[in-house]
Design an enzyme around this catalytic site. Structure first.
Site, PDB file in Angstrom:
ATOM      1  N   CYS A   1      -0.058   0.600   6.691  1.00  0.00           N
ATOM      2  CA  CYS A   1       0.362  -0.918   7.099  1.00  0.00           C
ATOM      3  C   CYS A   1      -0.434  -1.174   8.138  1.00  0.00           C
ATOM      4  O   CYS A   1      -1.534  -0.674   8.724  1.00  0.00           O
ATOM      5  CB  CYS A   1       1.815  -1.169   7.359  1.00  0.00           C
ATOM      6  SG  CYS A   1       2.411  -0.482   8.686  1.00  0.00           S
TER       7      CYS A   1
ATOM      8  N   CYS B   1      -1.260  -4.622   3.762  1.00  0.00           N
ATOM      9  CA  CYS B   1      -2.456  -4.314   4.397  1.00  0.00           C
ATOM     10  C   CYS B   1      -3.622  -4.613   3.262  1.00  0.00           C
ATOM     11  O   CYS B   1      -4.547  -4.834   3.625  1.00  0.00           O
ATOM     12  CB  CYS B   1      -2.911  -3.116   5.301  1.00  0.00           C
ATOM     13  SG  CYS B   1      -3.051  -1.987   3.969  1.00  0.00           S
TER      14      CYS B   1
ATOM     15  N   CYS C   1      -7.663  -1.223   2.656  1.00  0.00           N
ATOM     16  CA  CYS C   1      -7.455   0.218   2.329  1.00  0.00           C
ATOM     17  C   CYS C   1      -8.783   0.422   1.365  1.00  0.00           C
ATOM     18  O   CYS C   1      -8.905  -0.205   0.411  1.00  0.00           O
ATOM     19  CB  CYS C   1      -6.218   0.411   1.551  1.00  0.00           C
ATOM     20  SG  CYS C   1      -6.148   2.185   1.522  1.00  0.00           S
TER      21      CYS C   1
END
Length: 134
Positions: free
Chosen positions: A12, A86, A90
């Protein structure tokens, strides 16, 4: 599945609430059968104390955890990558299993608001564990 333990990375933004609660649940429920990691795209200075309190109510202590920065290596070393708000931060690697869990952010929330998030995370972790371990 091989003899190697499956590995899961929870990500996150701040690695202070949702991902830490998810990692705490998976460590607790998997009892050593799954390698657990968590990280944040912009880690906070400390874990959200309300997340710590919510987990403590369930008998899970996450006070020793620290927010960690998301690294390419952590993603590469994980079989499953679970993101929580997020988005594109990533890195993506073919062959990995990616899931995005839509969860409210516990940041700035009181314990009454964080409990349902904690319970939602537990249910998702239980499902994930059943899928990983059969």
């Amino acid at each position: 599945m091989t003899d190697q333990k499956p590995s899961v990375l929870f990500v996150c933004v701040h690695n202070a609430g949702r991902s830490q609660m998810a990692a705490g649940w998976l460590r607790h429920l998997a009892a050593g059968r799954v390698e657990v990691r968590s990280a944040g795209s912009m880690p906070a200075g400390q874990i959200n104390p309300v997340a710590v309190e919510a987990m403590r109510e369930e008998g899970i202590d996450i006070t020793a955890e620290q927010p960690k920065v998301l690294t390419t290596e952590a993603v590469q070393d994980s079989d499953v990558v679970i993101t929580m708000g997020c988005g594109d931060a990533c890195p993506f690697f073919p062959g990995k299993r990616y899931e995005d869990w839509k969860l409210d952010d516990p940041a700035g929330q009181g314990i009454e608001a964080v409990r349902p998030i904690r319970d939602d995370i537990k249910a998702r972790v239980e499902t994930l564990l059943a899928e990983l371990l059969g």
